[in-house]
Write a protein that holds these residues in place. Structure first.
Motif, PDB file in Angstrom:
ATOM      1  N   GLY A 249       2.100  -2.666 -21.481  1.00 14.11           N
ATOM      2  CA  GLY A 249       3.031  -3.757 -21.811  1.00 14.11           C
ATOM      3  C   GLY A 249       2.627  -5.095 -21.239  1.00 14.11           C
ATOM      4  N   PHE A 250       1.480  -5.131 -20.544  1.00  9.61           N
ATOM      5  CA  PHE A 250       1.036  -6.410 -19.965  1.00  9.61           C
ATOM      6  C   PHE A 250      -0.276  -6.872 -20.618  1.00  9.61           C
ATOM      7  N   GLY A 251      -0.378  -6.657 -21.937  1.00  8.71           N
ATOM      8  CA  GLY A 251      -1.544  -7.183 -22.667  1.00  8.71           C
ATOM      9  C   GLY A 251      -2.678  -6.190 -22.851  1.00  8.71           C
TER      10      GLY A 251
ATOM     11  N   VAL B 275      -4.252  -1.301  -7.991  1.00  9.14           N
ATOM     12  CA  VAL B 275      -2.826  -1.355  -8.324  1.00  9.14           C
ATOM     13  C   VAL B 275      -2.531  -0.140  -9.215  1.00  9.14           C
ATOM     14  N   ALA B 276      -1.543   0.676  -8.826  1.00  9.99           N
ATOM     15  CA  ALA B 276      -1.240   1.901  -9.611  1.00  9.99           C
ATOM     16  C   ALA B 276      -0.243   1.638 -10.734  1.00  9.99           C
ATOM     17  N   GLY B 277      -0.149   0.397 -11.181  1.00 12.69           N
ATOM     18  CA  GLY B 277       0.683   0.098 -12.350  1.00 12.69           C
ATOM     19  C   GLY B 277       1.930  -0.679 -12.006  1.00 12.69           C
ATOM     20  N   ALA B 278       2.744  -0.884 -13.033  1.00 14.27           N
ATOM     21  CA  ALA B 278       4.064  -1.479 -12.803  1.00 14.27           C
ATOM     22  C   ALA B 278       4.883  -0.483 -11.988  1.00 14.27           C
ATOM     23  N   ASP B 279       5.875  -0.998 -11.268  1.00 15.77           N
ATOM     24  CA  ASP B 279       6.679  -0.119 -10.404  1.00 15.77           C
ATOM     25  C   ASP B 279       7.630   0.720 -11.259  1.00 15.77           C
ATOM     26  N   ILE B 280       7.318   1.998 -11.394  1.00 17.07           N
ATOM     27  CA  ILE B 280       8.070   2.890 -12.290  1.00 17.07           C
ATOM     28  C   ILE B 280       9.517   3.045 -11.810  1.00 17.07           C
ATOM     29  N   LYS B 281       9.711   2.891 -10.499  1.00 18.62           N
ATOM     30  CA  LYS B 281      11.081   3.044  -9.977  1.00 18.62           C
ATOM     31  C   LYS B 281      12.008   1.945 -10.505  1.00 18.62           C
ATOM     32  N   GLU B 282      11.449   0.848 -10.947  1.00 17.79           N
ATOM     33  CA  GLU B 282      12.282  -0.243 -11.499  1.00 17.79           C
ATOM     34  C   GLU B 282      12.544  -0.079 -12.996  1.00 17.79           C
TER      35      GLU B 282
ATOM     36  N   LEU C  60       7.239  -3.449 -29.164  1.00 19.07           N
ATOM     37  CA  LEU C  60       7.121  -1.982 -29.205  1.00 19.07           C
ATOM     38  C   LEU C  60       7.426  -1.393 -27.829  1.00 19.07           C
ATOM     39  N   PHE C  61       6.926  -2.067 -26.792  1.00 20.28           N
ATOM     40  CA  PHE C  61       7.167  -1.610 -25.417  1.00 20.28           C
ATOM     41  C   PHE C  61       8.670  -1.531 -25.161  1.00 20.28           C
ATOM     42  N   GLY C  62       9.405  -2.600 -25.521  1.00 18.38           N
ATOM     43  CA  GLY C  62      10.851  -2.626 -25.295  1.00 18.38           C
ATOM     44  C   GLY C  62      11.557  -1.526 -26.062  1.00 18.38           C
TER      45      GLY C  62
ATOM     46  N   PRO D 203       0.808  -1.238   0.000  1.00 19.00           N
ATOM     47  CA  PRO D 203       0.000   0.000   0.000  1.00 19.00           C
ATOM     48  C   PRO D 203       0.830   1.271   0.000  1.00 19.00           C
ATOM     49  N   GLU D 204       2.076   1.198   0.501  1.00 15.49           N
ATOM     50  CA  GLU D 204       2.910   2.410   0.564  1.00 15.49           C
ATOM     51  C   GLU D 204       3.257   2.937  -0.825  1.00 15.49           C
ATOM     52  N   VAL D 205       3.174   2.102  -1.853  1.00 18.55           N
ATOM     53  CA  VAL D 205       3.398   2.558  -3.241  1.00 18.55           C
ATOM     54  C   VAL D 205       2.160   2.230  -4.093  1.00 18.55           C
ATOM     55  N   LEU D 206       1.006   2.302  -3.446  1.00 14.55           N
ATOM     56  CA  LEU D 206      -0.275   2.059  -4.132  1.00 14.55           C
ATOM     57  C   LEU D 206      -0.283   0.713  -4.862  1.00 14.55           C
TER      58      LEU D 206
ATOM     59  N   GLU E  58      10.407  12.918 -10.366  1.00 13.57           N
ATOM     60  CA  GLU E  58      10.687  14.265  -9.836  1.00 13.57           C
ATOM     61  C   GLU E  58       9.400  15.060  -9.607  1.00 13.57           C
ATOM     62  N   LYS E  59       8.258  14.421  -9.806  1.00 13.68           N
ATOM     63  CA  LYS E  59       6.939  15.021  -9.583  1.00 13.68           C
ATOM     64  C   LYS E  59       6.778  16.332 -10.356  1.00 13.68           C
ATOM     65  N   ARG E  60       7.055  16.274 -11.674  1.00 10.04           N
ATOM     66  CA  ARG E  60       6.882  17.440 -12.548  1.00 10.04           C
ATOM     67  C   ARG E  60       6.278  16.968 -13.875  1.00 10.04           C
TER      68      ARG E  60
ATOM     69  N   ALA F 197      -6.730   1.984 -10.579  1.00  9.59           N
ATOM     70  CA  ALA F 197      -6.268   0.812 -11.339  1.00  9.59           C
ATOM     71  C   ALA F 197      -5.667   1.401 -12.604  1.00  9.59           C
ATOM     72  N   LEU F 198      -4.363   1.608 -12.587  1.00  8.72           N
ATOM     73  CA  LEU F 198      -3.707   2.334 -13.679  1.00  8.72           C
ATOM     74  C   LEU F 198      -2.641   1.456 -14.346  1.00  8.72           C
ATOM     75  N   GLY F 199      -2.453   1.672 -15.646  1.00  9.89           N
ATOM     76  CA  GLY F 199      -1.396   0.966 -16.360  1.00  9.89           C
ATOM     77  C   GLY F 199      -1.483  -0.538 -16.128  1.00  9.89           C
ATOM     78  N   GLY F 200      -0.390  -1.118 -15.611  1.00 10.20           N
ATOM     79  CA  GLY F 200      -0.373  -2.555 -15.328  1.00 10.20           C
ATOM     80  C   GLY F 200      -1.487  -2.979 -14.378  1.00 10.20           C
ATOM     81  N   GLY F 201      -1.961  -2.065 -13.544  1.00  9.80           N
ATOM     82  CA  GLY F 201      -3.086  -2.373 -12.643  1.00  9.80           C
ATOM     83  C   GLY F 201      -4.383  -2.529 -13.419  1.00  9.80           C
TER      84      GLY F 201
ATOM     85  N   LYS G  99       2.032   8.953 -20.935  1.00 11.58           N
ATOM     86  CA  LYS G  99       2.617  10.065 -20.163  1.00 11.58           C
ATOM     87  C   LYS G  99       4.060   9.756 -19.770  1.00 11.58           C
ATOM     88  N   LEU G 100       4.403   8.462 -19.784  1.00 12.78           N
ATOM     89  CA  LEU G 100       5.766   8.035 -19.452  1.00 12.78           C
ATOM     90  C   LEU G 100       6.580   7.754 -20.714  1.00 12.78           C
ATOM     91  N   GLY G 101       6.002   8.055 -21.875  1.00 14.07           N
ATOM     92  CA  GLY G 101       6.690   7.734 -23.135  1.00 14.07           C
ATOM     93  C   GLY G 101       6.599   6.255 -23.473  1.00 14.07           C
TER      94      GLY G 101
HETATM   95  N1  CO8 Z   1       5.333   2.843  -9.433  1.00 13.92           N
HETATM   96  C1  CO8 Z   1       6.104   3.168  -8.376  1.00 13.92           C
HETATM   97  N2  CO8 Z   1       5.676   3.958  -7.358  1.00 13.92           N
HETATM   98  C2  CO8 Z   1       4.416   4.422  -7.432  1.00 13.92           C
HETATM   99  C3  CO8 Z   1       3.558   4.127  -8.513  1.00 13.92           C
HETATM  100  C4  CO8 Z   1       4.061   3.289  -9.547  1.00 13.92           C
HETATM  101  N3  CO8 Z   1       3.316   2.912 -10.616  1.00 13.92           N
HETATM  102  N4  CO8 Z   1       2.364   4.756  -8.317  1.00 13.92           N
HETATM  103  C5  CO8 Z   1       2.489   5.409  -7.142  1.00 13.92           C
HETATM  104  N5  CO8 Z   1       3.702   5.219  -6.606  1.00 13.92           N
HETATM  105  C6  CO8 Z   1       4.242   5.740  -5.352  1.00 13.92           C
HETATM  106  C7  CO8 Z   1       4.580   7.217  -5.473  1.00 13.92           C
HETATM  107  O1  CO8 Z   1       5.855   7.402  -6.072  1.00 13.92           O
HETATM  108  C8  CO8 Z   1       4.526   7.647  -4.021  1.00 13.92           C
HETATM  109  O2  CO8 Z   1       5.718   7.252  -3.412  1.00 13.92           O
HETATM  110  P1  CO8 Z   1       6.555   8.345  -2.519  1.00 13.92           P
HETATM  111  O3  CO8 Z   1       5.643   8.581  -1.352  1.00 13.92           O
HETATM  112  O4  CO8 Z   1       7.807   7.615  -2.183  1.00 13.92           O
HETATM  113  O5  CO8 Z   1       6.724   9.561  -3.395  1.00 13.92           O
HETATM  114  C9  CO8 Z   1       3.411   6.768  -3.425  1.00 13.92           C
HETATM  115  O6  CO8 Z   1       3.236   5.680  -4.343  1.00 13.92           O
HETATM  116  C10 CO8 Z   1       2.068   7.490  -3.333  1.00 13.92           C
HETATM  117  O7  CO8 Z   1       1.762   8.007  -4.605  1.00 13.92           O
HETATM  118  P2  CO8 Z   1       1.521   9.593  -4.871  1.00 13.92           P
HETATM  119  O8  CO8 Z   1       2.171  10.416  -3.821  1.00 13.92           O
HETATM  120  O9  CO8 Z   1       1.884   9.862  -6.295  1.00 13.92           O
HETATM  121  O10 CO8 Z   1      -0.067   9.656  -4.671  1.00 13.92           O
HETATM  122  P3  CO8 Z   1      -1.073  10.688  -5.360  1.00 13.92           P
HETATM  123  O11 CO8 Z   1      -2.369  10.465  -4.680  1.00 13.92           O
HETATM  124  O12 CO8 Z   1      -0.504  12.058  -5.388  1.00 13.92           O
HETATM  125  O13 CO8 Z   1      -1.192  10.175  -6.895  1.00 13.92           O
HETATM  126  C11 CO8 Z   1      -1.431   8.536  -8.633  1.00 13.92           C
HETATM  127  C12 CO8 Z   1      -1.704   8.892  -7.159  1.00 13.92           C
HETATM  128  C13 CO8 Z   1      -2.237   9.466  -9.563  1.00 13.92           C
HETATM  129  C14 CO8 Z   1      -1.877   7.092  -8.834  1.00 13.92           C
HETATM  130  C15 CO8 Z   1       0.089   8.683  -8.923  1.00 13.92           C
HETATM  131  O14 CO8 Z   1       0.812   7.987  -7.929  1.00 13.92           O
HETATM  132  C16 CO8 Z   1       0.523   8.144 -10.265  1.00 13.92           C
HETATM  133  O15 CO8 Z   1       0.302   8.787 -11.288  1.00 13.92           O
HETATM  134  N6  CO8 Z   1       1.154   6.937 -10.262  1.00 13.92           N
HETATM  135  C17 CO8 Z   1       1.677   6.363 -11.471  1.00 13.92           C
HETATM  136  C18 CO8 Z   1       0.588   5.723 -12.296  1.00 13.92           C
HETATM  137  C19 CO8 Z   1       1.146   5.185 -13.596  1.00 13.92           C
HETATM  138  O16 CO8 Z   1       1.682   5.901 -14.419  1.00 13.92           O
HETATM  139  N7  CO8 Z   1       1.007   3.854 -13.805  1.00 13.92           N
HETATM  140  C20 CO8 Z   1       1.450   3.206 -15.009  1.00 13.92           C
HETATM  141  C21 CO8 Z   1       2.842   2.691 -14.877  1.00 13.92           C
HETATM  142  S1  CO8 Z   1       3.444   2.017 -16.426  1.00 13.92           S
HETATM  143  C22 CO8 Z   1       2.798   0.472 -16.488  1.00 13.92           C
HETATM  144  O17 CO8 Z   1       2.089   0.067 -15.620  1.00 13.92           O
HETATM  145  C23 CO8 Z   1       3.144  -0.350 -17.696  1.00 13.92           C
HETATM  146  C24 CO8 Z   1       2.820  -1.822 -17.535  1.00 13.92           C
HETATM  147  C25 CO8 Z   1       3.824  -2.682 -18.267  1.00 13.92           C
HETATM  148  C26 CO8 Z   1       5.131  -2.679 -17.533  1.00 13.92           C
HETATM  149  C27 CO8 Z   1       6.215  -3.541 -18.019  1.00 13.92           C
HETATM  150  C28 CO8 Z   1       7.455  -3.410 -17.094  1.00 13.92           C
HETATM  151  C29 CO8 Z   1       8.824  -3.301 -17.746  1.00 13.92           C
END
Ligand code: CO8
Length: 269
Positions: A149-151, A70-77, A241-243, A24-27, A260-262, A115-119, A143-145
């Motif tokens: 990528g998960f179907g 689930v807020a998606g795949a872990d962008i930090k990775e 295409l994802f790769g 839950p700490e990273v949604l 960088e939250k911008r 439920a965003l992206g991978g979620g 938005k991430l360019g």
């Molecule tokens: N990955 C990593 N960390 C995340 C993610 C994520 N997807 N979503 C949220 N977090 C983290 C934040 O970085 C934050 O951490 P910290 O407190 O350390 O800064 C914490 O969760 C809480 O999030 P916010 O502070 O951002 O909370 P807000 O309420 O302000 O915003 C949002 C909530 C709108 C959901 C926002 O967090 C957000 O936009 N998250 C990203 C959503 C996103 O873009 N998801 C798609 C990712 S790409 C993907 O899923 C592709 C799938 C295929 C992948 C293949 C892998 C190679």
């Protein structure tokens, strides 16, 4: 079967089982460890569900806490991954979500919050989606360019139609519970505020649990065999295409902007 995981909680209560993704700490973002555990869980549970003595009639998937499914795949990775590595993660995620899609009992994604992206892709690999009043679903990868990528590019048009799927994935627009029911991505909204959403989801699936289990399984097999017919090359195209996008400036900029939250400044290169 392993019942204790680091990031998954697996609970069986009578006919209903609940799988909770627990970061839950990273949604509840899907990092490599969560994917590994989902792989293990879905591989191990499948043969158990096949057994006629198994009591489970339905599986609910949810995220821990009420802020996100689930807020998606872990962008930090994402940072530092090569094209080949990114394509491999995409292929692996597609396979794991495919395993979940192919489970022989109905699966329900209970979407509370994001439920965003991978979620969103995990939610649409399930058979049903139930929305809490605060549900938000969408595909923000551009938005991430990136692209889903998960179907997602394969499953979303099949579920909601080509035009809407194209619109959602190219504009990164997010969809509320009400909009999601209108377009058919959510089966229902669990309307009562301040109620326990899991209890409401269990109520929603009660009729399904009382039907003949073998008939339900046959509906699933019949419908899912249609889905298998045309998917492989589409999934391969998505992963490729994802790769490739991992080598672009705009991907690097999109990920840095998120971290960088911008807002990103894309340059079409
Ligand atoms: N990955 C990593 N960390 C995340 C993610 C994520 N997807 N979503 C949220 N977090 C983290 C934040 O970085 C934050 O951490 P910290 O407190 O350390 O800064 C914490 O969760 C809480 O999030 P916010 O502070 O951002 O909370 P807000 O309420 O302000 O915003 C949002 C909530 C709108 C959901 C926002 O967090 C957000 O936009 N998250 C990203 C959503 C996103 O873009 N998801 C798609 C990712 S790409 C993907 O899923 C592709 C799938 C295929 C992948 C293949 C892998 C190679």
């Amino acid at each position: 079967m392993r019942t204790s995981f680091e990031h998954l909680i697996w609970e069986v209560e009578g006919q209903v089982a609940v799988l909770t993704i627990n970061r839950p700490e990273v949604l509840n973002a899907l990092n490599a460890d969560v994917l590994e555990e989902l792989d293990e869980w879905s591989t191990q549970i499948h043969p158990k569900l096949e057994q006629s003595t198994n009591p489970i009639r339905c599986i609910i998937l949810q995220g821990a806490g009420s802020k996100a499914f689930v807020a998606g795949a872990d962008i930090k990775e994402f940072k530092g991954k090569t094209k080949v590595e990114a394509q491999a993660v995409s292929t692996r995620g597609q396979r794991i979500f495919g395993q979940i899609e192919q489970l022989p009992v109905p699966t329900v994604a209970l979407v509370e919050g994001y439920a965003l992206g991978g979620g969103a892709e995990l939610a649409i690999a399930c058979d049903f989606r139930l929305a809490a009043p605060n549900a938000i679903i969408g595909f923000p990868e551009v938005k991430l360019g990136l692209i889903p990528g998960f179907g997602g590019t394969v499953r979303l048009p099949r579920l909601i139609g080509y035009a809407k799927a194209m619109e959602w994935m190219t504009t990164a627009k997010t969809i509320t519970a009400k909009q999601g029911v209108d377009v058919g991505i959510f089966n229902a909204i669990l309307e009562q505020e301040n109620e326990n959403m899991l209890d409401l989801a269990k109520e929603w699936i009660t009729p399904l649990c009382s039907m003949a289990p073998m008939a339900i399984k046959s509906v699933i097999f019949a419908m899912k065999s249609q889905q298998n017919m045309y998917s492989t090359q589409f999934f391969e195209k998505e992963a490729s295409l994802f790769g490739t996008l991992f080598e672009t400036h705009d991907f690097e900029e999109g990920v840095n902007a998120f971290l960088e939250k911008r807002n990103p400044g894309f340059q079409n290169k």
